[in-house]
Every structure is written in C-alpha cells, then in structure tokens.
Design an enzyme around this catalytic site. Structure first.
Site, PDB file in Angstrom:
ATOM      1  N   HIS A  30       0.656  -1.299   0.155  1.00  0.00           N
ATOM      2  CA  HIS A  30       0.133   0.008   0.056  1.00  0.00           C
ATOM      3  C   HIS A  30       0.701   1.377  -0.077  1.00  0.00           C
ATOM      4  O   HIS A  30       0.967   1.945  -1.090  1.00  0.00           O
ATOM      5  CB  HIS A  30      -0.955   0.073   1.152  1.00  0.00           C
ATOM      6  CG  HIS A  30      -1.668  -1.286   1.408  1.00  0.00           C
ATOM      7  ND1 HIS A  30      -2.772  -1.563   0.749  1.00  0.00           N
ATOM      8  CD2 HIS A  30      -1.619  -2.207   2.459  1.00  0.00           C
ATOM      9  CE1 HIS A  30      -3.473  -2.581   1.088  1.00  0.00           C
ATOM     10  NE2 HIS A  30      -2.776  -2.964   2.125  1.00  0.00           N
TER      11      HIS A  30
HETATM   12  O1  RIB Z   1      -5.172  -0.069   4.859  1.00  0.00           O
HETATM   13  C1  RIB Z   1      -3.897  -0.180   4.591  1.00  0.00           C
HETATM   14  C2  RIB Z   1      -3.110   0.938   5.449  1.00  0.00           C
HETATM   15  O2  RIB Z   1      -3.580   0.941   6.725  1.00  0.00           O
HETATM   16  C3  RIB Z   1      -1.780   0.984   5.163  1.00  0.00           C
HETATM   17  O3  RIB Z   1      -1.212   2.573   5.494  1.00  0.00           O
HETATM   18  C4  RIB Z   1      -1.167   0.239   6.291  1.00  0.00           C
HETATM   19  O4  RIB Z   1       0.138   0.638   6.627  1.00  0.00           O
HETATM   20  C5  RIB Z   1      -2.394   0.457   7.421  1.00  0.00           C
HETATM   21  O5  RIB Z   1      -1.942   1.922   7.944  1.00  0.00           O
END
Ligand code: RIB
Ligand code: CA
Length: 310
Positions: free
Chosen positions: A240
């Site tokens: 992500h």
């Molecule tokens: O849903 C994914 C996000 O939530 C990313 O930023 C992960 O690090 C968590 O913070």
C-alpha cells in the site's frame, strides 16, 4: 529542485518501505517524519520510524504526534503488522533520538516557515495529525502544496470492515476534515493498491539485492503479506504505502480521476467508508483525485532500483 515533503506515518512494514523509498530518492527532501497511532500504538510507531531512518543510514527528524484519533477510541492492526508493527525482521533499538517537538506542532511550524505551496504532505496512516494541525492552525491549510495519501476504497470495498479501509476507519472525522480542506488531494485507495501485489518474484528481487536493506525488507514483506494472502487467496499481499511516494516520483505509473469523495461518519455499519462519485452521478463538487490504476511492474521496478541505493 527537490520536492519538500512531510511523511505522516504509522509504521507498519509498508510504511517502512515508503520511508525507505523517499530517503533513497534525491528528487525528494524529507523535512521530517511525524508519527501517529494506527497500525500499532504511538510508542511503537515513533520507535519504528526511527529504526527505519537508521536502517536507511540517514538522519531525518522523527516526531511523535497524536496517540489516539480525534473522537473515537484507537483501533490498531497487530493482526496484520505483528505486535511490534515491524514483525518479520529484527532491528536494534534506535540510537536516533526522538525529536522532542510534537508532530502536530512540527507540521504547523514547518508550513508557517516554508514558502507557501512548497510542502507536500504524505499521510500513510490515520489522518489525525494532519486534521489536528488544520484545526489548530487554519492559516496553514492554504500553505500546503498538495496532499497525497494512502487510504480509502470504493470498488474494492474495505479491509478492516466490509465498507472501510483501515486508515480512514481509524479516524473518519480526521479524514472528513482533510477531504474538505480545499487543497489538492490525491487519494491512493485499495482500488489501486490491491493491483500492486508482492508476488514471489517481486519479493525475491528485494532479497536478491544482497544488502541489509534488501534482507530486512524481504523479511518484513514475508510477514506482512500473509494476512492478505490468507484473506484474498491472492498470489501476494498489496504493498500500500510506498504507492504514495512512487506517485510523487513517477505519477505516470498511476491513473485516476478528479471526482467527489466523501466519508461516512454517522453509520456504525459503514463508518469510514469513502464514497467516490467516480461516475459523477451526484452534483457534489469534485474534491480529490481518486487513483484507480497502477503499472505494478513499473512500481516494483522503481522500488527495487531505489532500495538498492541504500
Ligand atoms: O489499509 C492499509 C493501510 O493501513 C496502510 O497504510 C497500512 O500501513 C495501514 O496503515
Ligand atoms: Ca500505514
């Protein structure tokens, strides 16, 4: 001329790779890293951020920010990131000291001292620090160059509830403030990041770097991806947060649309849901660029090439 950025983060293995990518990229000047409670409590996210800066061999101020959301109780994600938030590799306790300034004060002071429109905010966790800074010092909002954040999901649904992505779910009131701030906001949601999977070949490329950074990154991702692989049955987990930094470096790797995005605050069933009016079926004014597609091969090639420099 390098772009000045503030990374606001809750490390988290994927946050860690985003920080490493930024520190490895001369196009970016990381003015500071502000940490927030999210994946794990603030005491861990601030220590983890300092460990990552040290792993990169750099020295950047790391501040602790808010230890809980603006309104709701904190919800964390140890089930994804492990109890330390950086499970999968052992790093020593950081010798880099925690900067004594509060993260929110750092955001306010940095924006007030910088020339208007020269600092980009890169939130990778709950938006608590950003929204608190905007609320406490409304004069700084117009000084922000742009905000590029990881959060939300619409076509992909949610990952912490059927409707909501974790960063937005943790502090939906903060997300609402940021979405209404009036500055350029680019959102990199699950709709995009779920197309950037850590396949075995991509994971091997990090391990094959033959460096300490490559070894640690491979350990982190081996641990981090299991949650999504088990949940989605995919060939790898989504990476992500580095998408935010990659977007700054190579926006051509991404595709999206300027549209209206609003967040649910009232319903417990859909709390934190980001409603992206992708098809323009409402008359609500567009307020964010919603990223839906990514050149995943190009993304991982950029990541691997840059991490090789550390
Ligand atoms: O849903 C994914 C996000 O939530 C990313 O930023 C992960 O690090 C968590 O913070
Ligand atoms: Ca994060």
């Amino acid at each position: 001329m390098s772009r000045k950025i503030i990374i606001d983060t809750d490390p988290g293995q994927d946050d860690a790779l985003a920080i490493l990518l930024a520190l490895a990229s001369p196009e970016l000047e990381v003015l500071g890293i502000t940490t927030v409670a999210g994946n794990v409590p603030l005491a861990l996210t601030q220590a983890n951020a300092r460990k990552v800066v040290e792993l990169a061999g750099k020295s950047v101020p790391v501040m602790a920010g808010c230890d809980r959301p603006m309104v709701r109780p904190l919800q964390t994600a140890e089930h994804v990131h492990g109890k330390t938030g950086l499970d999968g590799a052992d790093l020593p306790e950081p010798s880099l000291p925690l900067d004594p300034r509060h993260g929110v004060d750092f955001i306010i002071d940095t924006l007030r001292q910088a020339a208007p429109g020269t600092v980009t905010l890169c939130p990778l966790g709950a938006l608590t620090n950003i929204a608190t800074a905007f609320t406490r010092a409304p004069d700084i909002v117009d000084r922000v160059q742009e905000i590029v954040l990881m959060g939300g999901g619409f076509f992909e649904g949610g990952n912490i509830t059927p409707a909501a992505e974790f960063n937005i779910f943790v502090d939906p009131e903060a997300a609402d403030i940021v979405l209404r701030c009036g500055r350029p906001v680019t959102i990199i949601p699950l709709d995009c990041t779920h197309k950037a999977l850590i396949t075995p070949a991509r994971l091997a490329a990090f391990a094959d770097l033959g460096t300490r950074v490559g070894e640690v990154v491979a350990g982190w991702l081996n641990f981090f991806e299991r949650f999504d692989v088990e949940k989605y049955g995919s060939e790898g987990g989504p990476l992500h947060d580095p998408c935010v930094i990659a977007f700054l470096l190579r926006p051509d790797l991404f595709q999206g649309r300027f549209c209206n995005v609003e967040v649910e605050l009232g319903s417990e069933l859909t709390r934190g849901m980001t409603v992206a009016d992708w098809w323009g079926v409402t008359k609500r004014p567009a307020n964010a660029t919603w990223i839906r597609d990514i050149d995943a091969d190009g993304y991982f090639a950029l990541l691997t090439e840059r991490l090789a420099r550390l």
